[in-house]
Design a protein around this motif. Structure first.
Motif, PDB file in Angstrom:
ATOM      1  N   SER A 296     -38.459  -3.421  30.871  1.00 37.78           N
ATOM      2  CA  SER A 296     -37.162  -2.778  31.061  1.00 37.78           C
ATOM      3  C   SER A 296     -36.761  -2.800  32.531  1.00 37.78           C
ATOM      4  CB  SER A 296     -37.177  -1.341  30.523  1.00 37.78           C
ATOM      5  OG  SER A 296     -35.998  -0.696  30.896  1.00 37.78           O
ATOM      6  N   CYS A 297     -37.383  -1.930  33.363  1.00 32.44           N
ATOM      7  CA  CYS A 297     -36.852  -1.711  34.715  1.00 32.44           C
ATOM      8  C   CYS A 297     -37.089  -2.877  35.678  1.00 32.44           C
ATOM      9  CB  CYS A 297     -37.444  -0.433  35.305  1.00 32.44           C
ATOM     10  SG  CYS A 297     -39.182  -0.587  35.730  1.00 32.44           S
ATOM     11  N   GLN A 298     -38.186  -3.563  35.536  1.00 31.51           N
ATOM     12  CA  GLN A 298     -38.634  -4.628  36.457  1.00 31.51           C
ATOM     13  C   GLN A 298     -38.847  -4.126  37.887  1.00 31.51           C
ATOM     14  OE1 GLN A 298     -37.653  -8.835  35.832  1.00 31.51           O
ATOM     15  NE2 GLN A 298     -35.852  -8.100  34.760  1.00 31.51           N
ATOM     16  N   GLY A 300     -41.373  -1.624  38.365  1.00 32.50           N
ATOM     17  CA  GLY A 300     -42.663  -0.935  38.341  1.00 32.50           C
ATOM     18  C   GLY A 300     -42.538   0.548  38.061  1.00 32.50           C
ATOM     19  N   ASN A 301     -41.512   0.941  37.348  1.00 23.64           N
ATOM     20  CA  ASN A 301     -41.258   2.362  37.137  1.00 23.64           C
ATOM     21  C   ASN A 301     -41.501   2.826  35.704  1.00 23.64           C
ATOM     22  OD1 ASN A 301     -40.242   4.950  37.171  1.00 23.64           O
ATOM     23  ND2 ASN A 301     -38.525   4.458  38.489  1.00 23.64           N
ATOM     24  N   CYS A 302     -41.119   1.985  34.730  1.00 18.83           N
ATOM     25  CA  CYS A 302     -41.079   2.477  33.342  1.00 18.83           C
ATOM     26  C   CYS A 302     -42.383   2.280  32.573  1.00 18.83           C
ATOM     27  CB  CYS A 302     -39.938   1.794  32.592  1.00 18.83           C
ATOM     28  SG  CYS A 302     -40.235   0.035  32.255  1.00 18.83           S
ATOM     29  N   LEU A 303     -43.284   1.443  33.038  1.00 23.01           N
ATOM     30  CA  LEU A 303     -44.581   1.147  32.408  1.00 23.01           C
ATOM     31  C   LEU A 303     -44.486   0.344  31.107  1.00 23.01           C
ATOM     32  CD1 LEU A 303     -46.694   4.437  32.771  1.00 23.01           C
ATOM     33  CD2 LEU A 303     -46.474   2.591  34.371  1.00 23.01           C
ATOM     34  N   CYS A 305     -44.037  -2.701  30.630  1.00 22.89           N
ATOM     35  CA  CYS A 305     -44.672  -4.029  30.703  1.00 22.89           C
ATOM     36  C   CYS A 305     -46.178  -3.963  30.978  1.00 22.89           C
ATOM     37  CB  CYS A 305     -43.987  -4.857  31.795  1.00 22.89           C
ATOM     38  SG  CYS A 305     -44.255  -4.170  33.433  1.00 22.89           S
ATOM     39  N   CYS A 334     -44.346  -6.900  35.455  1.00 20.00           N
ATOM     40  CA  CYS A 334     -43.129  -7.187  36.237  1.00 20.00           C
ATOM     41  C   CYS A 334     -43.418  -7.236  37.728  1.00 20.00           C
ATOM     42  CB  CYS A 334     -42.053  -6.138  35.964  1.00 20.00           C
ATOM     43  SG  CYS A 334     -42.465  -4.495  36.582  1.00 20.00           S
TER      44      CYS A 334
HETATM   45  S1  FES Z   1     -40.656  -3.417  33.387  1.00 16.99           S
HETATM   46 FE1  FES Z   1     -40.721  -1.337  33.998  1.00 16.99          FE
HETATM   47  S2  FES Z   1     -42.691  -1.189  34.941  1.00 16.99           S
HETATM   48 FE2  FES Z   1     -42.486  -3.285  34.475  1.00 16.99          FE
END
Ligand code: FES
Ligand SMILES: Cc1cc2nc3c(=O)[nH]c(=O)nc-3n(C[C@H](O)[C@H](O)[C@H](O)COP(=O)(O)OP(=O)(O)OC[C@H]3O[C@@H](n4cnc5c(N)ncnc54)[C@H](O)[C@@H]3O)c2cc1C
Length: 349
Positions: A296-298, A300-303, A305, A334
């Motif tokens: 999602s966020c790319q 490193g915030n949403c976890l 991936c 990501c």
């Molecule tokens: S896409 Fe959100 S932490 Fe990697």
């Protein structure tokens, strides 16, 4: 991770290069969100799946529709697709709201002065937080310091003006305009950038009681760093400073010993060796190889991936938050780059 489908009910041109997309709340499965969070839109463009997060510019309890506001990024795949192809009545798949750029859940904020610092499209989560806090009586005062290049291209200038009139004495918006101008009939316009002096001047509005302030920053890295460091110098604790990044700017030094490598990615029954060219994350390489990877966020915030490292060495670069939530053999694809030639990754989540 819940998925929803949403129908576009309106598309509003905000400025030359920004639009607000209004989605109808689903009748049965209404989407709950907190002001400051983001919605991730899923698109399939030329056979590849793209996910992009967009902060809500609406506020729960204030706006009927779910709104996001998108700025056109030069050569950006999804933002240009939204501008050029998205239509009213289109139905989109989205990932449930996520994000921690929100008023702290366990803190009483109604006796606090909220400061919102932003520039350009960084206004989107800030306007959501402003509306939520003003209509919900969640702060004593709210100061908005909003930087733009020129006065004509301020996103939400009318909304900000309306809030200024409706919440006079509580809401204090300031527009910082870098392009020289003459004759703007708005007492809240300041010529120049949000400098350290301006930050200090605005903080005088809290009568020196900085312990009672909460700060939200959304804008380019330079703005975030200068506001954070001034706030820290003035004694504002990091626990009262929240920031949101729309993209990660990585330090080229972190890539000095990284070269193009092959990585084996295993997901369910699928197993693929992908070439991770220099500078690309393992996630990007997997997506380029048309693997259906979750993200999602790319930033490193949403976890979303998260993956397990089975073999080899991987370096995470540019991750500011949450690494403590990862086990020693886990990584965020990501933000992960292979640093040995035998990397094997397994996605189990
Ligand atoms: S896409 Fe959100 S932490 Fe990697
Ligand atoms: C938590 C979060 C919330 C976000 N909220 C919003 C929002 O409310 N409104 C909004 O317009 N965008 C927002 N974004 C950014 C958005 O998700 C996309 O990254 C952006 O629209 C670019 O996507 P793209 O596919 O058009 O560009 P891509 O094809 O992914 O990138 C093309 C080029 O543009 C650069 N780039 C990527 N993102 C940006 C950016 N934000 N600004 C300038 N250059 C960029 C890339 O480095 C690349 O070189 C948010 C991002 C995050 C992580």
């Amino acid at each position: 991770m819940k998925l929803y489908t949403l129908k576009v009910t309106d598309i509003r041109q905000e400025t030359q290069d920004s639009v607000t997309i209004l989605f109808k709340q689903p009748g049965l499965k209404r989407i709950k969100y907190i002001a400051g969070q983001y919605l991730s839109l899923i698109f399939r463009i030329n056979g590849r799946r793209y996910v992009r997060p967009y902060s809500f510019s609406s506020a729960p309890g204030v706006d009927e529709t779910l709104n996001i506001t998108v700025k056109r990024v030069p050569a950006g795949i999804v933002s240009n697709h939204i501008f050029d192809k998205l239509k009213i009545e289109d139905v989109l798949e989205v990932i449930e709201p996520m994000g921690d750029f929100v008023l702290p859940a366990n803190t009483q904020t109604s006796d606090k002065h909220i400061y919102l610092w932003g520039a350009g499209s960084g206004i989107t989560p800030l306007i959501s937080i402003a509306k939520d806090a003003l209509y919900g009586n969640k702060a004593t005062s709210i100061t908005l310091a909003y930087g733009n290049r020129d006065y004509e291209n301020i996103i939400f200038s009318t909304v900000i003006e309306d809030l200024n009139k409706r919440f006079a004495g509580i809401f204090f918006p300031y527009h910082f305009i870098t392009k020289p101008f003459v004759d703007i009939d708005n007492p809240n316009v300041v010529q120049g950038r949000i400098t350290e002096k301006e930050i200090r001047d605005l903080l005088n509005g809290s009568q020196g009681n900085l312990k009672n302030t909460i700060h939200f920053i959304c804008g380019p890295v330079g703005l975030k760093e200068s506001i954070k460091s001034t706030l820290n110098e003035l004694g504002v604790e990091n626990s009262n400073i929240f920031s949101e990044d729309f993209e990660v700017i990585r330090n080229p030094k972190d890539f000095e010993d990284i070269i193009t490598q092959n990585v084996l990615i295993k997901r369910g029954g699928e197993s693929k060796t992908v070439e991770v060219t220099f500078g690309k994350s393992i996630l990007e390489a997997g997506l380029d190889a048309l693997m259906e990877l979750s993200y999602s966020c790319q930033t490193g915030n949403c976890l979303v991936c998260k993956a397990r490292i089975i073999k080899g060495d991987v370096r995470m670069i540019g991750v500011e938050k949450l690494p403590e939530l990862l086990e020693s053999d886990e990584c965020l694809l990501c933000s992960s780059f292979p640093v040995s030639d035998n990397v094997e990754i397994s996605i189990e989540y």
